[in-house]
Design an enzyme around this catalytic site. Structure first.
Site, PDB file in Angstrom:
ATOM      1  N   LEU A 125       5.111  18.872 -38.018  1.00 30.36           N
ATOM      2  CA  LEU A 125       5.642  19.229 -39.338  1.00 30.36           C
ATOM      3  C   LEU A 125       6.878  18.388 -39.620  1.00 30.36           C
ATOM      4  CD1 LEU A 125       5.591  21.198 -41.805  1.00 30.36           C
ATOM      5  CD2 LEU A 125       7.175  22.632 -40.504  1.00 30.36           C
ATOM      6  N   HIS A 229      16.791  22.777 -32.889  1.00 33.10           N
ATOM      7  CA  HIS A 229      17.561  21.739 -33.559  1.00 33.10           C
ATOM      8  C   HIS A 229      18.010  22.293 -34.920  1.00 33.10           C
ATOM      9  CE1 HIS A 229      18.315  17.954 -35.679  1.00 33.10           C
ATOM     10  NE2 HIS A 229      18.294  17.333 -34.519  1.00 33.10           N
TER      11      HIS A 229
END
EC number: 2.3.1.109
Length: 344
Positions: A125, A229
């Site tokens: 993605l 992240h």
């Protein structure tokens, strides 16, 4: 209009441009044209029914229908780990105790695992930063659920998603630095590239086979176990609102969390339904954004439309019908883009 469609061979240069913007850490989107071409070819062969389940994988792109610009990519692996082992760590506990010495220690421990073998996987993605607006991220991520709902028999009962772990702008991963590098003797970026280009044999050959006490890792590494992240935090939130949960499995490279859910419990899959479509001028009103997808396996399309999610007859413009490759009288799949907020 932004449209989700299956990947095509001509998309390889656009995917290379996307790959150059990931900043590393997105293993399945390496900036390597040969690898991306192979990935595209595998997706095409999957749609054509030429591959066994163990090799099947679908790839979709988000395209601006007016300019042809490819703004993002998403993918589904049908069944992971049936050809090459699919590794992660399970975060568990080992207890060391002595009644005689009155000592009791419960130690967080990493166990090498293949527990998700055979699961379907949401992967790859990535949305171009310039296009992170107007619901494009939601459309890109959740379009896969519309495909899975329409072609449920193509997928297994559980779906997982590996979330990108904590890595800085220079490619430094605290988890890798404290653990992986000691066994693989290479930088994170090198291991990431090898894995992304399909050279995975080194993982099985060099992985530590015994449980690892997390207290032996640096504090910095311990702190990022199961963390994402910063750029991935929105994607995690999207999946969690769809029913995905972190069940103490993490990535072997960067320590990022693996989320999982039973496919039939995913909100967008469970609540999507088929409605008849008609051509006309959609009613005006303060309607929520909804995902609308056709049921055409080889020419699958998804768009965002503002409409009443409870409607039995969906009115679309000629342009929207054209983008969906649908005609009046066809049945399309409809679901609200985001879950309704619960009110007290």
């Amino acid at each position: 209009m932004m449209v989700i469609r299956p990947v095509e061979r001509s998309d390889v240069s656009a995917l290379m441009q996307l790959a150059s913007k990931t900043g590393g850490g997105l293993t399945s989107l390496p900036a390597n044209e040969a690898t991306l071409s192979v990935r595209i070819e595998r997706a095409i062969k999957t749609w054509q029914g030429e591959l066994p389940k163990s090799e099947q994988g679908y790839v979709f792109v988000l395209e601006d229908s007016e300019t042809g610009t490819v703004a993002g990519i998403c993918a589904i692996e049908v069944a992971v780990g049936l050809n090459d082992p699919w590794y992660n760590y399970r975060v568990g506990t080992l207890v060391h105790a002595s009644k005689e010495l009155n000592v009791y220690n419960a130690l967080p421990t990493l166990f090498l695992s293949n527990d998700h073998t055979g699961s379907s996987e949401l992967c790859t993605l990535f949305l171009d930063p310039k296009w992170r607006k107007e619901g494009n991220g939601y459309l890109l991520s959740k379009s896969r659920f519309m495909f899975m709902a329409a072609f449920r028999d193509k997928f297994n009962d559980k779906v997982v998603a590996e979330m990108r772990g904590v890595i800085d702008e220079h490619g430094y991963s605290p988890f890798w630095q404290s653990l992986g590098k000691r066994f693989f003797s290479m930088d994170f970026s090198r291991a990431d590239f090898l894995c992304g280009t399909g050279q995975k044999a080194f993982i099985a050959e060099l992985m530590p086979k015994h449980p690892i006490y997390t207290h032996f890792l640096s504090q910095e590494a311990q702190d990022v176990i199961g963390q994402v992240h910063p750029q991935t935090a929105p994607a995690r939130a999207v999946l969690e609102k769809e029913g995905f949960r972190y069940r103490n499995y993490i990535d072997i490279f960067d320590g990022g969390p693996t989320l999982e859910c039973d496919i039939d419990r995913v909100r967008a899959i469970r609540k999507s339904r088929l409605v008849e479509v008609a051509e006309g001028q959609p009613a005006q009103g303060d309607f929520p954004a909804c995902l609308v997808a056709n049921e055409n396996y080889h020419h699958f399309r998804v768009v965002l439309v503002r409409t009443d999610p409870a409607t039995e007859r969906l009115i679309l413009t000629a342009a929207q019908l054209d983008a969906l490759k649908c005609h009046a009288g066809d049945r399309v799949r409809l679901v609200r883009l985001c879950a309704e907020e619960k009110t007290a």
